[in-house]
Design a protein around this motif. Structure first.
Motif, PDB file in Angstrom:
ATOM      1  N   MET A 162       0.844  -1.201   0.000  1.00 42.35           N
ATOM      2  CA  MET A 162       0.000   0.000   0.000  1.00 42.35           C
ATOM      3  C   MET A 162       0.876   1.247   0.000  1.00 42.35           C
ATOM      4  SD  MET A 162      -2.763   1.333   2.891  1.00 42.35           S
ATOM      5  CE  MET A 162      -1.496   1.552   4.160  1.00 42.35           C
ATOM      6  N   TYR A 163       0.505   2.224  -0.852  1.00 45.22           N
ATOM      7  CA  TYR A 163       1.187   3.521  -0.849  1.00 45.22           C
ATOM      8  C   TYR A 163       0.216   4.589  -1.343  1.00 45.22           C
ATOM      9  CZ  TYR A 163       2.202   1.343  -5.450  1.00 45.22           C
ATOM     10  OH  TYR A 163       2.119   0.648  -6.629  1.00 45.22           O
ATOM     11  N   ALA A 164       0.511   5.835  -1.004  1.00 46.57           N
ATOM     12  CA  ALA A 164      -0.344   6.943  -1.422  1.00 46.57           C
ATOM     13  C   ALA A 164      -0.283   7.103  -2.936  1.00 46.57           C
ATOM     14  CB  ALA A 164       0.098   8.231  -0.738  1.00 46.57           C
ATOM     15  N   ASN A 165      -1.442   7.474  -3.524  1.00 44.51           N
ATOM     16  CA  ASN A 165      -1.475   7.615  -4.982  1.00 44.51           C
ATOM     17  C   ASN A 165      -1.313   9.063  -5.449  1.00 44.51           C
ATOM     18  OD1 ASN A 165      -3.924   8.829  -4.453  1.00 44.51           O
ATOM     19  ND2 ASN A 165      -5.128   7.481  -5.801  1.00 44.51           N
ATOM     20  N   GLY A 166      -1.147   9.997  -4.501  1.00 47.35           N
ATOM     21  CA  GLY A 166      -0.956  11.391  -4.871  1.00 47.35           C
ATOM     22  C   GLY A 166      -2.233  12.163  -5.064  1.00 47.35           C
ATOM     23  N   ALA A 167      -3.386  11.509  -4.882  1.00 48.53           N
ATOM     24  CA  ALA A 167      -4.684  12.165  -5.065  1.00 48.53           C
ATOM     25  C   ALA A 167      -5.585  11.895  -3.870  1.00 48.53           C
ATOM     26  CB  ALA A 167      -5.343  11.677  -6.358  1.00 48.53           C
ATOM     27  N   ASP A 168      -4.997  11.934  -2.681  1.00 51.73           N
ATOM     28  CA  ASP A 168      -5.719  11.736  -1.424  1.00 51.73           C
ATOM     29  C   ASP A 168      -6.384  10.366  -1.350  1.00 51.73           C
ATOM     30  OD1 ASP A 168      -6.217  12.799   1.096  1.00 51.73           O
ATOM     31  OD2 ASP A 168      -8.263  13.356   0.570  1.00 51.73           O
ATOM     32  N   ASN A 169      -5.759   9.402  -1.984  1.00 51.03           N
ATOM     33  CA  ASN A 169      -6.237   8.028  -1.914  1.00 51.03           C
ATOM     34  C   ASN A 169      -5.025   7.108  -1.877  1.00 51.03           C
ATOM     35  OD1 ASN A 169      -7.920   5.765  -1.891  1.00 51.03           O
ATOM     36  ND2 ASN A 169      -9.272   6.593  -3.471  1.00 51.03           N
ATOM     37  N   VAL A 170      -5.272   5.810  -1.849  1.00 53.07           N
ATOM     38  CA  VAL A 170      -4.166   4.856  -1.782  1.00 53.07           C
ATOM     39  C   VAL A 170      -4.208   3.925  -2.989  1.00 53.07           C
ATOM     40  CG1 VAL A 170      -4.035   4.906   0.722  1.00 53.07           C
ATOM     41  CG2 VAL A 170      -5.506   3.211  -0.403  1.00 53.07           C
ATOM     42  N   THR A 171      -3.051   3.384  -3.298  1.00 52.83           N
ATOM     43  CA  THR A 171      -2.921   2.316  -4.289  1.00 52.83           C
ATOM     44  C   THR A 171      -2.581   1.039  -3.539  1.00 52.83           C
ATOM     45  OG1 THR A 171      -2.121   3.825  -6.007  1.00 52.83           O
ATOM     46  CG2 THR A 171      -1.605   1.483  -6.279  1.00 52.83           C
ATOM     47  N   ILE A 172      -3.260  -0.045  -3.898  1.00 52.43           N
ATOM     48  CA  ILE A 172      -2.924  -1.345  -3.321  1.00 52.43           C
ATOM     49  C   ILE A 172      -2.381  -2.205  -4.458  1.00 52.43           C
ATOM     50  CG2 ILE A 172      -5.253  -2.299  -3.579  1.00 52.43           C
ATOM     51  CD1 ILE A 172      -2.920  -2.891  -0.562  1.00 52.43           C
ATOM     52  N   SER A 173      -1.193  -2.719  -4.260  1.00 53.05           N
ATOM     53  CA  SER A 173      -0.497  -3.440  -5.321  1.00 53.05           C
ATOM     54  C   SER A 173      -0.251  -4.880  -4.910  1.00 53.05           C
ATOM     55  CB  SER A 173       0.839  -2.749  -5.620  1.00 53.05           C
ATOM     56  OG  SER A 173       1.643  -3.529  -6.488  1.00 53.05           O
ATOM     57  N   PRO A 174      -0.925  -5.859  -5.574  1.00 53.77           N
ATOM     58  CA  PRO A 174      -0.639  -7.273  -5.283  1.00 53.77           C
ATOM     59  C   PRO A 174       0.703  -7.660  -5.904  1.00 53.77           C
ATOM     60  CG  PRO A 174      -2.225  -7.109  -7.072  1.00 53.77           C
ATOM     61  CD  PRO A 174      -1.957  -5.707  -6.622  1.00 53.77           C
ATOM     62  N   ARG A 175       1.547  -8.286  -5.128  1.00 57.17           N
ATOM     63  CA  ARG A 175       2.882  -8.615  -5.631  1.00 57.17           C
ATOM     64  C   ARG A 175       3.314  -9.988  -5.133  1.00 57.17           C
ATOM     65  NH1 ARG A 175       6.426  -3.166  -6.397  1.00 57.17           N
ATOM     66  NH2 ARG A 175       4.694  -1.724  -6.749  1.00 57.17           N
ATOM     67  N   THR A 176       4.315 -10.529  -5.817  1.00 58.23           N
ATOM     68  CA  THR A 176       4.920 -11.795  -5.422  1.00 58.23           C
ATOM     69  C   THR A 176       6.306 -11.522  -4.900  1.00 58.23           C
ATOM     70  OG1 THR A 176       3.680 -13.037  -7.098  1.00 58.23           O
ATOM     71  CG2 THR A 176       5.664 -14.068  -6.209  1.00 58.23           C
ATOM     72  N   GLY A 177       6.592 -12.023  -3.688  1.00 66.11           N
ATOM     73  CA  GLY A 177       7.911 -11.826  -3.110  1.00 66.11           C
ATOM     74  C   GLY A 177       8.960 -12.594  -3.877  1.00 66.11           C
ATOM     75  N   THR A 178      10.127 -11.954  -4.044  1.00 62.27           N
ATOM     76  CA  THR A 178      11.197 -12.564  -4.834  1.00 62.27           C
ATOM     77  C   THR A 178      12.455 -12.805  -4.017  1.00 62.27           C
ATOM     78  OG1 THR A 178      11.870 -10.354  -5.548  1.00 62.27           O
ATOM     79  CG2 THR A 178      10.393 -11.583  -6.997  1.00 62.27           C
ATOM     80  N   GLY A 179      12.401 -12.587  -2.728  1.00 57.61           N
ATOM     81  CA  GLY A 179      13.601 -12.765  -1.905  1.00 57.61           C
ATOM     82  C   GLY A 179      14.134 -11.419  -1.466  1.00 57.61           C
ATOM     83  N   HIS A 180      15.358 -11.097  -1.869  1.00 53.88           N
ATOM     84  CA  HIS A 180      16.001  -9.870  -1.429  1.00 53.88           C
ATOM     85  C   HIS A 180      15.932  -8.768  -2.482  1.00 53.88           C
ATOM     86  CE1 HIS A 180      17.450 -11.849   2.138  1.00 53.88           C
ATOM     87  NE2 HIS A 180      17.970 -12.810   1.407  1.00 53.88           N
ATOM     88  N   THR A 181      15.038  -8.905  -3.450  1.00 57.32           N
ATOM     89  CA  THR A 181      14.831  -7.855  -4.438  1.00 57.32           C
ATOM     90  C   THR A 181      13.387  -7.382  -4.363  1.00 57.32           C
ATOM     91  OG1 THR A 181      14.309  -9.520  -6.135  1.00 57.32           O
ATOM     92  CG2 THR A 181      16.602  -8.790  -5.974  1.00 57.32           C
ATOM     93  N   MET A 182      13.089  -6.291  -5.071  1.00 60.85           N
ATOM     94  CA  MET A 182      11.753  -5.708  -5.011  1.00 60.85           C
ATOM     95  C   MET A 182      10.689  -6.715  -5.460  1.00 60.85           C
ATOM     96  SD  MET A 182      10.357  -2.232  -6.878  1.00 60.85           S
ATOM     97  CE  MET A 182      10.229  -2.991  -8.516  1.00 60.85           C
ATOM     98  N   PRO A 183       9.623  -6.896  -4.667  1.00 61.12           N
ATOM     99  CA  PRO A 183       8.553  -7.819  -5.090  1.00 61.12           C
ATOM    100  C   PRO A 183       7.913  -7.359  -6.388  1.00 61.12           C
ATOM    101  CG  PRO A 183       7.870  -6.490  -3.203  1.00 61.12           C
ATOM    102  CD  PRO A 183       9.331  -6.246  -3.388  1.00 61.12           C
ATOM    103  N   LEU A 184       7.499  -8.316  -7.205  1.00 58.51           N
ATOM    104  CA  LEU A 184       6.997  -8.028  -8.541  1.00 58.51           C
ATOM    105  C   LEU A 184       5.474  -8.055  -8.584  1.00 58.51           C
ATOM    106  CD1 LEU A 184       9.506 -10.233 -10.579  1.00 58.51           C
ATOM    107  CD2 LEU A 184       9.677  -7.791 -10.047  1.00 58.51           C
TER     108      LEU A 184
END
Length: 386
Positions: A79-101
């Motif tokens: 979850m992170y702010a979307n810049g328009a007073d709302n939030v973005t929820i991003s489903p991702r798959t963990g990859t270990g020690h790198t950014m989840p995709l």
């Protein structure tokens, strides 16, 4: 008839004690909380909708919530702010020690009650297939379901993109939820019309958190002080004052502090599961291990100087080997700031102090050389006169 009514009452009582009216919740730190609610039908069928909530202040760049015991192959929601007073929820798959995709196959919906309220980001999420995902599965009736979380403070992501890049987390945690305590009767959004801001843990069968940032800050501060200040100052004491005991005592103190800082770094890396193959960690281990040789070279230099009253091979080895390791340590401190995602002001302060100490050290070395030449000249003139 009485028997029938008694049986019905027992069944109703059993049902009421097995179905909770609220989601289970875990708050690893005061201002970040995660909730899970499982409809009775989903728990019975071990499939279907479950409901999640992520809650954190806007002072966090992002927060994440996922299943499993580790980031690798975890089914995550960021979850992170979307810049328009709302939030973005991003489903991702963990990859270990790198950014989840980004994971496009997750069936999810951002529900009513989501957004930013009084500086708090809230994401109420319905997930239709969170019982299983590529890389794992979870029983929706488990009394010890594994969950993980991570978060990072700093500037908002401010993006509607579900695959927006995010920076490395500040801290993480793992725990177990007793989902039987989070079973709800209706397959509807359970977060509307209820208190959004209590911080009481519910249905947590295991979970504890100690913020690793204290270890990381301690490691960074100690190693910066040692490499940027203590070692250069200690190296300057000999040419400035010509007293070996002062120089040796100072450098031994710096040497011991270096090992304390190194130990904190190792513990912090283990806590946040940092990849020990990163440039900063590899170079840091090399510098610290090579520094073990320096006290021995210093002793050889001292013994040689007492015999010859001049610098020899051991002297040059001690001096230039130490200079090389200090330079490598200072550079590695910069790599550490980069790895930690430090703000520009800290990088600037580190660079300025390092530059000032370099000038001081060069000036001290030049002064020491001048003093030695003058001493040798005075000695030669004295003996020529005799």
């Amino acid at each position: 008839m009485i028997s029938f009514l008694l049986s019905a009452a027992i069944a109703a009582l059993t049902f009421s004690t097995s179905v909770s009216a609220e989601a289970v919740q875990y708050c690893p730190i005061t201002d970040i909380c995660y909730q899970v609610a499982v409809p009775e039908a989903s728990a019975s069928n071990n499939g279907g909708n479950i409901y999640l909530q992520l809650r954190a202040p806007t002072s966090y760049s992002w927060v994440a919530f996922g299943t499993g015991q580790a980031m690798a192959d975890s089914n995550m929601f960021v979850m992170y702010a979307n810049g328009a007073d709302n939030v973005t929820i991003s489903p991702r798959t963990g990859t270990g020690h790198t950014m989840p995709l980004y994971n496009a196959i997750t069936q999810m919906e951002l529900l009513e009650g989501s957004g930013i309220d009084n500086g708090v980001m809230i994401a109420n999420v319905r997930c239709g297939n969170c019982g299983s995902w590529p890389g794992g599965s979870m029983s929706l009736a488990s009394d010890a379901a594994d969950y993980i979380a991570a978060w990072r403070t700093g500037d908002s992501v401010n993006s509607n993109a579900t695959d927006a890049p995010i920076r490395y987390h500040d801290a993480h945690d793992e725990w177990k939820f007793d989902l039987t305590q989070g079973t709800i009767s209706d397959n509807t959004n359970p977060f509307v019309g209820v208190s959004q801001f209590d911080n009481n843990n519910r249905g947590v069968s295991q979970g504890s958190f100690a913020d690793p940032r204290t270890l990381i800050y301690g490691h960074g501060i100690i190693m910066a002080v040692v490499m940027v200040l203590l070692y250069p100052i200690g190296s300057s004491l000999m040419p400035l004052f010509g007293t070996w005991i002062l120089h040796a005592s100072w450098q031994i103190l710096a040497f011991l502090l270096m090992w304390a800082g190194f130990g904190l770094g190792i513990i912090a890396a283990q806590r946040i599961r940092l990849d020990l193959n990163s440039t900063h960690t590899v170079l840091g281990m090399v510098v610290v291990c090579l520094m073990v040789v320096q006290p021995g070279l210093g002793w050889l230099h001292h013994k040689s100087f007492l015999k010859t009253q001049s610098r020899g091979l051991a002297s040059s080895a001690h001096i230039w080997y130490g200079r090389a390791l200090i330079a490598m340590g200072v550079v590695n401190g910069g790599l550490g700031l980069q790895l930690a995602g430090a703000s520009t002001k800290y990088v600037l302060v580190y660079s300025i102090v390092s530059g000032v100490m370099f000038v001081i050290y060069v000036a001290a070395s030049l002064f020491g050389g001048w003093r030695r030449r003058r001493s040798v000249g005075s000695y030669e003139r004295k003996h020529s006169a005799n």
